[in-house]
Structures are given as C-alpha cells and as structure tokens.
Design a protein around this motif. Sequence first.
Motif, PDB file in Angstrom:
ATOM      1  N   SER B  35       0.848  -1.196   0.000  1.00  0.00           N
ATOM      2  CA  SER B  35       0.000   0.000   0.000  1.00  0.00           C
ATOM      3  C   SER B  35       0.880   1.240   0.000  1.00  0.00           C
ATOM      4  O   SER B  35       2.064   1.180   0.344  1.00  0.00           O
ATOM      5  CB  SER B  35      -0.922   0.012   1.215  1.00  0.00           C
ATOM      6  OG  SER B  35      -0.171  -0.057   2.419  1.00  0.00           O
ATOM      7  N   TRP B  36       0.274   2.358  -0.391  1.00  0.00           N
ATOM      8  CA  TRP B  36       0.965   3.652  -0.399  1.00  0.00           C
ATOM      9  C   TRP B  36       0.061   4.711   0.233  1.00  0.00           C
ATOM     10  O   TRP B  36      -1.161   4.712   0.006  1.00  0.00           O
ATOM     11  CB  TRP B  36       1.312   4.070  -1.819  1.00  0.00           C
ATOM     12  CG  TRP B  36       2.399   3.259  -2.453  1.00  0.00           C
ATOM     13  CD1 TRP B  36       2.244   2.132  -3.214  1.00  0.00           C
ATOM     14  CD2 TRP B  36       3.804   3.521  -2.387  1.00  0.00           C
ATOM     15  NE1 TRP B  36       3.481   1.673  -3.623  1.00  0.00           N
ATOM     16  CE2 TRP B  36       4.453   2.513  -3.128  1.00  0.00           C
ATOM     17  CE3 TRP B  36       4.586   4.515  -1.780  1.00  0.00           C
ATOM     18  CZ2 TRP B  36       5.847   2.467  -3.280  1.00  0.00           C
ATOM     19  CZ3 TRP B  36       5.964   4.475  -1.933  1.00  0.00           C
ATOM     20  CH2 TRP B  36       6.587   3.456  -2.677  1.00  0.00           C
ATOM     21  N   LYS B  46      -3.236   9.534   4.041  1.00  0.00           N
ATOM     22  CA  LYS B  46      -4.372   9.207   3.173  1.00  0.00           C
ATOM     23  C   LYS B  46      -3.973   8.024   2.297  1.00  0.00           C
ATOM     24  O   LYS B  46      -2.888   8.028   1.705  1.00  0.00           O
ATOM     25  CB  LYS B  46      -4.712  10.414   2.308  1.00  0.00           C
ATOM     26  CG  LYS B  46      -5.804  10.219   1.282  1.00  0.00           C
ATOM     27  CD  LYS B  46      -5.949  11.513   0.496  1.00  0.00           C
ATOM     28  CE  LYS B  46      -7.019  11.445  -0.553  1.00  0.00           C
ATOM     29  NZ  LYS B  46      -7.123  12.721  -1.293  1.00  0.00           N
ATOM     30  N   LEU B  47      -4.837   7.017   2.219  1.00  0.00           N
ATOM     31  CA  LEU B  47      -4.547   5.833   1.406  1.00  0.00           C
ATOM     32  C   LEU B  47      -4.643   6.168  -0.070  1.00  0.00           C
ATOM     33  O   LEU B  47      -5.676   6.628  -0.541  1.00  0.00           O
ATOM     34  CB  LEU B  47      -5.521   4.715   1.769  1.00  0.00           C
ATOM     35  CG  LEU B  47      -5.365   3.397   1.020  1.00  0.00           C
ATOM     36  CD1 LEU B  47      -4.021   2.736   1.339  1.00  0.00           C
ATOM     37  CD2 LEU B  47      -6.515   2.454   1.354  1.00  0.00           C
ATOM     38  N   THR B  73       6.828   0.279  -6.437  1.00  0.00           N
ATOM     39  CA  THR B  73       7.023   1.632  -6.948  1.00  0.00           C
ATOM     40  C   THR B  73       5.707   2.379  -7.002  1.00  0.00           C
ATOM     41  O   THR B  73       4.690   1.831  -7.428  1.00  0.00           O
ATOM     42  CB  THR B  73       7.639   1.595  -8.360  1.00  0.00           C
ATOM     43  OG1 THR B  73       8.884   0.889  -8.328  1.00  0.00           O
ATOM     44  CG2 THR B  73       7.886   3.010  -8.880  1.00  0.00           C
ATOM     45  N   LEU B  74       5.737   3.622  -6.561  1.00  0.00           N
ATOM     46  CA  LEU B  74       4.598   4.539  -6.712  1.00  0.00           C
ATOM     47  C   LEU B  74       4.941   5.503  -7.831  1.00  0.00           C
ATOM     48  O   LEU B  74       6.032   6.081  -7.841  1.00  0.00           O
ATOM     49  CB  LEU B  74       4.358   5.318  -5.429  1.00  0.00           C
ATOM     50  CG  LEU B  74       3.300   6.422  -5.498  1.00  0.00           C
ATOM     51  CD1 LEU B  74       1.903   5.814  -5.639  1.00  0.00           C
ATOM     52  CD2 LEU B  74       3.369   7.319  -4.259  1.00  0.00           C
ATOM     53  N   GLY B  75       4.037   5.658  -8.787  1.00  0.00           N
ATOM     54  CA  GLY B  75       4.233   6.608  -9.859  1.00  0.00           C
ATOM     55  C   GLY B  75       3.182   7.708  -9.781  1.00  0.00           C
ATOM     56  O   GLY B  75       2.025   7.450  -9.456  1.00  0.00           O
ATOM     57  N   TYR B  87       5.368  10.595   1.327  1.00  0.00           N
ATOM     58  CA  TYR B  87       4.746   9.380   0.820  1.00  0.00           C
ATOM     59  C   TYR B  87       5.361   8.168   1.515  1.00  0.00           C
ATOM     60  O   TYR B  87       6.583   8.068   1.635  1.00  0.00           O
ATOM     61  CB  TYR B  87       4.930   9.281  -0.701  1.00  0.00           C
ATOM     62  CG  TYR B  87       4.143  10.330  -1.445  1.00  0.00           C
ATOM     63  CD1 TYR B  87       4.654  11.613  -1.614  1.00  0.00           C
ATOM     64  CD2 TYR B  87       2.873  10.054  -1.939  1.00  0.00           C
ATOM     65  CE1 TYR B  87       3.921  12.594  -2.264  1.00  0.00           C
ATOM     66  CE2 TYR B  87       2.135  11.029  -2.595  1.00  0.00           C
ATOM     67  CZ  TYR B  87       2.656  12.295  -2.747  1.00  0.00           C
ATOM     68  OH  TYR B  87       1.916  13.269  -3.387  1.00  0.00           O
ATOM     69  N   TYR B  88       4.485   7.260   1.965  1.00  0.00           N
ATOM     70  CA  TYR B  88       4.919   6.079   2.689  1.00  0.00           C
ATOM     71  C   TYR B  88       4.418   4.809   2.010  1.00  0.00           C
ATOM     72  O   TYR B  88       3.248   4.744   1.608  1.00  0.00           O
ATOM     73  CB  TYR B  88       4.381   6.084   4.124  1.00  0.00           C
ATOM     74  CG  TYR B  88       4.900   7.202   4.986  1.00  0.00           C
ATOM     75  CD1 TYR B  88       4.241   8.425   5.049  1.00  0.00           C
ATOM     76  CD2 TYR B  88       6.058   7.034   5.751  1.00  0.00           C
ATOM     77  CE1 TYR B  88       4.725   9.463   5.851  1.00  0.00           C
ATOM     78  CE2 TYR B  88       6.542   8.055   6.558  1.00  0.00           C
ATOM     79  CZ  TYR B  88       5.870   9.259   6.596  1.00  0.00           C
ATOM     80  OH  TYR B  88       6.346  10.270   7.386  1.00  0.00           O
ATOM     81  N   CYS B  89       5.277   3.813   1.923  1.00  0.00           N
ATOM     82  CA  CYS B  89       4.835   2.484   1.511  1.00  0.00           C
ATOM     83  C   CYS B  89       4.605   1.651   2.760  1.00  0.00           C
ATOM     84  O   CYS B  89       5.178   1.928   3.825  1.00  0.00           O
ATOM     85  CB  CYS B  89       5.851   1.819   0.593  1.00  0.00           C
ATOM     86  SG  CYS B  89       7.512   1.616   1.289  1.00  0.00           S
ATOM     87  N   GLY B  90       3.746   0.643   2.626  1.00  0.00           N
ATOM     88  CA  GLY B  90       3.465  -0.225   3.759  1.00  0.00           C
ATOM     89  C   GLY B  90       3.071  -1.603   3.276  1.00  0.00           C
ATOM     90  O   GLY B  90       2.596  -1.769   2.149  1.00  0.00           O
ATOM     91  N   THR B  91       3.263  -2.587   4.129  1.00  0.00           N
ATOM     92  CA  THR B  91       2.856  -3.949   3.802  1.00  0.00           C
ATOM     93  C   THR B  91       2.853  -4.785   5.066  1.00  0.00           C
ATOM     94  O   THR B  91       3.326  -4.332   6.117  1.00  0.00           O
ATOM     95  CB  THR B  91       3.806  -4.575   2.760  1.00  0.00           C
ATOM     96  OG1 THR B  91       3.291  -5.844   2.345  1.00  0.00           O
ATOM     97  CG2 THR B  91       5.206  -4.804   3.340  1.00  0.00           C
ATOM     98  N   TRP B  92       2.328  -5.991   4.963  1.00  0.00           N
ATOM     99  CA  TRP B  92       2.363  -6.913   6.095  1.00  0.00           C
ATOM    100  C   TRP B  92       3.713  -7.634   6.073  1.00  0.00           C
ATOM    101  O   TRP B  92       4.210  -7.995   5.007  1.00  0.00           O
ATOM    102  CB  TRP B  92       1.226  -7.918   5.980  1.00  0.00           C
ATOM    103  CG  TRP B  92       1.134  -8.835   7.155  1.00  0.00           C
ATOM    104  CD1 TRP B  92       1.624 -10.115   7.256  1.00  0.00           C
ATOM    105  CD2 TRP B  92       0.517  -8.562   8.403  1.00  0.00           C
ATOM    106  NE1 TRP B  92       1.346 -10.641   8.488  1.00  0.00           N
ATOM    107  CE2 TRP B  92       0.664  -9.712   9.227  1.00  0.00           C
ATOM    108  CE3 TRP B  92      -0.164  -7.462   8.933  1.00  0.00           C
ATOM    109  CZ2 TRP B  92       0.167  -9.776  10.532  1.00  0.00           C
ATOM    110  CZ3 TRP B  92      -0.667  -7.536  10.221  1.00  0.00           C
ATOM    111  CH2 TRP B  92      -0.496  -8.677  11.012  1.00  0.00           C
ATOM    112  N   ASP B  93       4.277  -7.839   7.242  1.00  0.00           N
ATOM    113  CA  ASP B  93       5.499  -8.634   7.345  1.00  0.00           C
ATOM    114  C   ASP B  93       5.155  -9.952   8.033  1.00  0.00           C
ATOM    115  O   ASP B  93       4.746  -9.961   9.197  1.00  0.00           O
ATOM    116  CB  ASP B  93       6.580  -7.881   8.130  1.00  0.00           C
ATOM    117  CG  ASP B  93       7.935  -8.577   8.036  1.00  0.00           C
ATOM    118  OD1 ASP B  93       8.030  -9.720   8.532  1.00  0.00           O
ATOM    119  OD2 ASP B  93       8.863  -7.992   7.473  1.00  0.00           O
TER     120      ASP B  93
END
Lengths: 123, 110
Positions: B35-36, B46-47, B73-75, B87-93
């Motif tokens: 997610s970003w 904000k998602l 990558t976010l474009g 801007y932040y990236c996120g994910t489950w670990d």
Amino acid sequence: EVQLVESGGGWVQPGRSLRVSCGVSGFTFHDYAMHWVRQAPGKGLEWVSGISSNSGGIDYGDSVKGRFTISRDNAKNSLYLQMNSLRVEDTALYYCAKDIDGSGYYSGYFDHWGQGTLVTVSS
Amino acid sequence: QSVLTQPPSVSATPGQRVTISCSGSSSNIGSNYVSWYQQLPGTAPKLLIYDNNKRPSGIPDRFTGSKSGTSATLGITGLQTGDEADYYCGTWDTSLSGVVFGGGTKLTVL
C-alpha cells in the motif's frame, strides 16, 4: 461520513500509564478491524497494534509488545489503547485507523484515519 | 531504521512524472501486497494505493502502483504543487506478524 476521533492523550512521566480512546461514526464499526498507528515528532509512521472486528485477532508491533493492550467495545463504537510502562520513545501522535476490509479481519490497509492524539512521555 | 527502504526525498517540476521506490524482503513485499499513503503537511495520512495497484474511490489515476519481487514503486504523473507531501509504503510482514512502513519520501514539486 466516516469519522474517527481520538482522545486521552497528554503528558505522562516515564513508567506511568495512559489510555487513549477512539470514537467512530459513519460506518458499521463491528464489521471492521481497527488499528493504532503512531508518528513520533518529525518521524515516519509506525504501526502499533491491530484488532479484528470480534477481538479474536490481535497483534502488536515489537516495540510495544507486552506493554500496550488494544481493545474495543462494539456496543460503544469505540477503540482503546492501554499504554503501560511508558518510555520517552513512546512520545508520538497516536492515530486511530480503520481497516479497508469489511470481512472483520485485518488487511493492513488503512482507509480512514483520525486526526491523532498526542502522547508526550517526559520527566 | 525502517523495515522498508525508501529514498528520503525526490523532486520534479509541475507536469512531470515521478517515481518513488520501496524496497523490502521476502517476508514482507516479496510475499504480501503493498500500500501507499500520502501525508500532506499537518494532516493524517491518506490511502492512495492498496493491493499493489488498486486505488480507493476518489484517488485520481495519476497515481499508480506496481510491484516486482521484493520492491514496489509509486508513480505520479502530471505533477501538481498540491502533490507536495510525504509518501509512505506499507505492507504486512509475515515474520514480524505486523504492518511495516517505509521511512517516507518527501516529494518536492519545484
């Protein structure tokens, strides 16, 4: 309109306890997992804890495990975070966040956020 | 030290396209969706993107997401001054059993 309103933040000495709350409206609270995410001043985001819709699934970030407890009251549309043995490094803006997935368990995506409540831990 | 690695800053001029990278490992990006989030100054995040490349309703298609292996990558195309944000990236670990974020990237639109 979805609304999440945090409260309960403030100044506390190291080693003491504090409970922050989040009241929600605008969606069916008992259908969604919820989370706490914090942000130290001038720093990035840190996931603190998540709780499934029926409280059957709970997880914590490593930095708060054993010290913080997440809970929810679906009858009151409220989410809580009990913080014990607070440390200076727990100083942050604590956000309440709604999970995007309506299945009840958490996806880890946060589609609505409150404005945060500031917790300051200092002697 | 964040689990996911992002560049501290990127910059571009209005109208241009910019990309923001997010690097992880097999236990997070390599095996889970990304997610970003956009955080404008003084506001809550904000998602923007979830499930690697899906946009919530209301997010313009100027924002796109992609994933390959252990990187994402976010474009952002057609840059606007209003896109200046963190801007932040996120994910489950899977190993940590929790959500992890990148350290954030500050976008400056010159």
